[in-house]
Design a protein around this motif. Structure first.
Motif: not given
Ligand code: XBP
Ligand code: MG
Length: 251
Positions: A82, A85, A122
């Protein structure tokens, strides 16, 4: 009749809402990260759609590795993959390859002109959320930004929304959330915030019971702007019938 609460702020989700990031952004970054760590794992767009039920990229990877039989190694490996990523996705954002959803920037301009405050909530990581928001909204347009780095529990837990409300110092009934997914709707609703859902290909079949409005686009049938959000917000509270200060249970 008691007055309906004023709309003072709008809290935006990021993934799927500010930009359609999942299929063309996060998914290739996850797959490139698996490759970089020598793992023979490639998520298809369909598989990824199912995995979106797990919020937070690290948890998503760990759950999938566990399902593939990685056992005790899954958690540690997921953390390393991660990190890679996150860096790969951040690089894509800084290079300018992620665009706002059509109509989003017009809506934001209209809110700014109308004096409605803007915040972000988020579950994504700050390392890529901050450059994305700066590029799409401009520096300082979002007054406060809560990311997956700031809360212990990710959506559908209301923690990100509660933190944003605290930082804005506003009551939930004076706020509207904009989300694209059922998980996001549940998080905002549990924080007492009325929610407009703008779906994506990945989320259009989800359950949006409890949303103030559900639509597939920011631009049609009519573009969302400050006036339409004020109207949606007012109608929601008229329908809900919860006066400001009362116990608010959103249906
Ligand atoms: C969306 C998510 C995130 C992304 C991946 O969340 O679940 O986990 O898919 O991002 P939201 P990371 O719609 O609340 O933004 O790899 O940084 O976790
Ligand atoms: Mg989302």
């Amino acid at each position: 009749m008691l007055p309906t609460p004023d709309l003072l702020a709008v809290i935006f989700d990021v993934d799927g809402t500010i930009a359609d990031t999942e299929r063309e952004g996060h998914l290739p970054a996850f797959n490139d990260a698996f490759l970089a760590h020598g793992l023979d794992v490639t998520w298809s767009p369909q598989e990824y759609g199912r995995l979106l039920r797990i919020t937070g990229g690290r948890h998503r990877i760990a759950a999938d590795l566990r399902a593939r039989g990685f056992g005790d190694r899954a958690g540690e490996l997921a953390t390393e993959i991660h990190e890679t990523k996150t860096e790969l996705f951040r690089t894509r954002i800084v290079a300018g390859s992620v665009w706002p959803r059509p109509g989003l920037t017009d809506l934001v301009s209209s809110l700014v002109d109308d004096g409605i405050r803007i915040a972000i909530a988020t579950t994504g990581r700050a390392a890529w959320v901050e450059p994305l928001i700066a590029r799409i909204l401009g520096n300082g347009v979002a007054e406060t930004m809560v990311t997956g780095d700031d809360v212990a529990r990710l959506k559908p837990d209301p923690a990100a929304y509660q933190r944003a409300l605290e930082q804005l110092d506003v009551r939930p009934e004076n706020v509207l959330a904009i989300e694209d997914s059922e998980i996001g709707l549940r998080a905002a609703t549990a924080a007492g915030v009325a929610t407009v859902v703008v779906t994506t290909d990945y989320t259009e079949d989800q359950d949006f019971v409890g949303a103030a409005v559900v639509r597939g686009s920011f631009v049609s049938p009519q573009p969302l702007d400050a006036a339409s959000l004020r109207r949606i917000h007012r109608q929601w509270w008229l329908r809900c019938g919860h006066p400001p200060g009362s116990h608010h249970e959103l249906r």
